[in-house]
Design a protein around this motif. Structure first.
Motif, short mmCIF file in Angstrom:
data_model
loop_
_atom_site.label_atom_id
_atom_site.label_comp_id
_atom_site.label_asym_id
_atom_site.label_seq_id
_atom_site.Cartn_x
_atom_site.Cartn_y
_atom_site.Cartn_z
N PRO A 195 47.96 80.20 179.22
CA PRO A 195 46.76 81.15 178.47
C PRO A 195 46.74 82.22 179.87
O PRO A 195 45.76 83.30 179.40
CB PRO A 195 45.56 79.83 179.09
N ARG A 196 47.29 82.10 181.02
CA ARG A 196 46.61 83.57 182.21
C ARG A 196 47.72 84.17 181.95
O ARG A 196 47.48 85.23 182.22
CB ARG A 196 47.67 82.73 183.76
N CYS A 197 48.70 84.09 180.49
CA CYS A 197 50.02 85.29 180.25
C CYS A 197 49.22 85.42 178.85
O CYS A 197 49.29 86.69 178.85
CB CYS A 197 51.18 84.70 180.31
N PHE A 198 48.69 84.29 177.97
CA PHE A 198 48.36 84.59 176.69
C PHE A 198 47.52 83.98 176.11
O PHE A 198 47.14 83.30 175.49
CB PHE A 198 50.17 84.43 175.84
N PRO A 199 45.90 84.47 176.82
CA PRO A 199 44.87 83.99 176.72
C PRO A 199 44.24 83.23 174.80
O PRO A 199 44.28 84.63 174.50
CB PRO A 199 43.77 84.94 177.14
N GLY A 200 44.35 82.03 174.48
CA GLY A 200 43.81 82.14 173.13
C GLY A 200 44.90 82.07 172.21
O GLY A 200 44.96 81.88 170.99
N TRP A 201 46.43 82.64 172.48
CA TRP A 201 47.26 82.15 171.60
C TRP A 201 48.03 81.33 171.31
O TRP A 201 48.41 80.53 170.52
CB TRP A 201 48.06 83.53 172.09
N ALA A 202 47.70 80.38 172.48
CA ALA A 202 48.46 79.07 172.28
C ALA A 202 47.72 78.45 170.14
O ALA A 202 48.20 77.27 170.28
CB ALA A 202 47.98 77.91 173.22
N GLU A 203 46.50 78.67 170.48
CA GLU A 203 45.48 77.49 169.73
C GLU A 203 45.84 78.56 168.32
O GLU A 203 45.82 78.07 167.53
CB GLU A 203 44.45 78.08 169.64
N ILE A 204 46.49 79.37 167.86
CA ILE A 204 46.25 80.30 167.04
C ILE A 204 48.18 79.69 166.09
O ILE A 204 48.47 79.90 165.25
CB ILE A 204 46.16 81.47 167.55
N LEU A 205 49.02 80.23 167.17
CA LEU A 205 50.32 79.90 166.96
C LEU A 205 51.04 78.31 167.28
O LEU A 205 51.90 78.33 166.50
CB LEU A 205 51.14 80.66 167.82
N LEU A 206 50.36 77.57 168.06
CA LEU A 206 51.18 76.39 167.87
C LEU A 206 51.40 75.19 166.16
O LEU A 206 52.25 75.15 165.96
CB LEU A 206 50.60 74.66 169.39
N PRO A 207 50.16 75.87 165.85
CA PRO A 207 50.11 75.29 164.68
C PRO A 207 50.81 75.27 164.00
O PRO A 207 52.19 75.25 162.66
CB PRO A 207 48.41 75.57 164.07
N PRO A 260 59.86 80.98 167.93
CA PRO A 260 60.58 80.11 166.50
C PRO A 260 59.96 80.36 165.24
O PRO A 260 59.17 80.07 164.24
CB PRO A 260 60.92 78.98 166.65
N LEU A 261 59.08 82.14 164.84
CA LEU A 261 58.22 82.40 163.82
C LEU A 261 59.14 84.15 163.31
O LEU A 261 59.44 84.73 164.24
CB LEU A 261 57.02 82.65 164.83
N GLY A 262 58.96 83.97 161.94
CA GLY A 262 59.43 85.01 161.42
C GLY A 262 57.72 85.48 161.26
O GLY A 262 56.62 85.52 162.13
N ILE A 263 57.57 86.74 160.66
CA ILE A 263 56.78 88.16 161.31
C ILE A 263 55.83 87.81 160.00
O ILE A 263 54.47 87.21 160.04
CB ILE A 263 57.65 89.14 160.72
N GLU A 264 56.63 87.16 158.41
CA GLU A 264 55.65 86.76 157.98
C GLU A 264 54.60 85.01 157.79
O GLU A 264 53.67 84.61 157.66
CB GLU A 264 56.29 86.16 156.12
N ASP A 265 55.16 84.81 159.05
CA ASP A 265 54.54 82.91 160.09
C ASP A 265 53.42 84.08 161.07
O ASP A 265 52.60 83.28 161.13
CB ASP A 265 55.18 82.76 160.25
N PHE A 266 53.57 84.76 161.53
CA PHE A 266 52.85 85.51 162.69
C PHE A 266 51.11 86.42 162.19
O PHE A 266 51.35 85.82 160.78
CB PHE A 266 53.30 87.11 163.36
N PRO A 267 49.79 86.00 162.24
CA PRO A 267 48.95 86.18 162.19
C PRO A 267 48.84 87.55 162.13
O PRO A 267 49.16 88.43 162.09
CB PRO A 267 48.11 85.77 163.49
N SER A 268 48.63 87.56 160.40
CA SER A 268 47.99 90.04 159.91
C SER A 268 46.96 89.97 160.92
O SER A 268 45.25 89.25 160.82
CB SER A 268 47.93 89.40 158.15
N GLU A 269 47.29 91.31 160.85
CA GLU A 269 45.25 91.41 160.89
C GLU A 269 45.38 91.52 162.65
O GLU A 269 43.85 91.50 162.33
CB GLU A 269 44.26 91.58 159.77
N THR A 270 46.01 90.99 163.26
CA THR A 270 45.55 90.66 164.92
C THR A 270 44.86 91.76 165.31
O THR A 270 43.87 91.74 166.12
CB THR A 270 46.20 90.18 165.77
N ARG A 271 45.75 92.95 165.39
CA ARG A 271 45.91 94.05 165.83
C ARG A 271 45.48 94.31 167.65
O ARG A 271 44.34 94.89 167.79
CB ARG A 271 44.34 95.38 165.08
N VAL A 272 45.72 93.68 168.24
CA VAL A 272 45.75 93.13 169.26
C VAL A 272 46.63 94.27 170.32
O VAL A 272 46.56 94.38 171.46
CB VAL A 272 45.69 92.10 169.90
#
Length: 324
Positions: free
Chosen positions: A13-25, A178-190
């Protein structure tokens, strides 16, 4: 340690706040769908790596350096080198880990030299590196002052190599997932900067790829796009039948003016070309750490300006663009 715990640790969380919840599944789904049966073996290898704290690290040098030869004894160093060699082939680098120089297939530092002074300064920026391989450039981005770097690549061997490097580097705000761009959340704009290097020509739809990249950039953020190009005028595109330089999945190789028009059509602003360079056999070649065939084997032995299939030899260009 489970795979979920492993990647949750990368997304601290100190490096990527909130991203674990989005990306781990998404990571768990990608691993569950992977057909690469070597992942458990690589995971076991990573868990057995010797614990050797580096006396110094250098992410800004051409060779990413972690520790020195004297940081460990001869037996530990032999164990480290043996483990790293079992992660063959090493494509991107070079690295120096406790005096063990990993001479990779690609001299990725040469690509970094071509772009580092042209791009917006990375100091304090959040960066996404799409198709990052084992993360060599992600470390260089960190060395250039990036606040945090996420790299994504579906090739599990590349992820395992990154994890081996990180084991010796320590805890830094960089992750390769281990993700491709198609697996990454779209429209994150961050993200402040998004890199896509050596990916576009592998995509069946270049416009979809450009849209996916734009969806990851904040308004005003910078796209750094590196890809194969051909010489030619606007509108010219090579669509190889069969292989290109022995690669199967090459779909579109545009001329620089064509790709500039594609970027503008995709909605990017301030589109510009900053470098075009032929790929040389000094930059891509077989080594002791990548013993398969490489660029010298993919060129016409009687005419190095052509591939073995008769296409123009590889030329790579770097484009910059701003997200609206």
């Amino acid at each position: 340690m489970s795979d979920r715990e492993l990647f949750a640790g990368l997304l601290a969380p100190r490096c990527f706040p909130g991203w674990a919840e989005i990306l781990l599944p998404r990571i768990e789904a990608a691993l569950a769908g992977s057909r690469h049966g070597n992942w458990p073996r690589w995971r076991a290898l990573l868990q057995d790596l010797p614990e050797v704290a580096p006396s110094a690290v250098d992410f800004a040098a051409d060779t990413v350096s972690l520790g020195r030869d004297g940081d460990c004894d001869r037996l530990a160093r032999q164990a480290i080198e043996s483990a790293l060699r079992r992660l063959h082939p090493w494509r991107k680098g070079p690295y120096d880990i406790h005096g063990i120089v990993i001479d990779t297939e690609w001299r990725s530092d040469l690509k970094w030299r071509r772009l580092q002074h042209a791009i917006a300064p990375l100091a304090g920026r959040r960066v996404l590196d799409v198709g990052c391989g084992n993360g060599y450039h992600a470390w260089r981005m960190l060395g250039a002052g990036a606040k945090a770097v996420i790299g994504i690549d579906p090739t599990l061997l590349s992820v395992a190599q990154f994890l081996a490097v990180r084991h010796f580097a320590g805890d830094w705000p960089v992750a390769v997932l281990p993700l491709g761009i198609e697996d990454f959340p779209s429209e994150t704009r961050v993200f402040d900067t998004v890199f896509s290097m050596g990916v576009l020509y592998h995509r069946r739809s270049p416009f979809d790829h450009l849209a996916e990249l734009k969806g990851c950039l904040r308004p005003g953020g910078e796209l750094v796009l590196e890809t194969l190009v051909i010489e030619g005028e606007a509108g010219q595109v090579l669509v190889p039948e069969g292989r290109y330089a022995q690669m199967r999945n090459v779909w579109f190789i545009p001329s620089p003016p064509t790709l500039l028009s594609w970027l503008a059509r995709a909605g990017y602003r301030d589109v510009r070309l900053v470098d075009v360079s032929p790929t040389t056999i000094q930059e891509q070649r077989s080594t002791g750490w990548m013993q398969f065939q490489s660029l010298p084997d993919f060129l016409d032995p009687e005419d190095s300006s052509r591939t073995v299939e008769g296409h123009p030899a590889p030329r790579r260009a770097i484009f910059l663009a701003e997200a609206p």
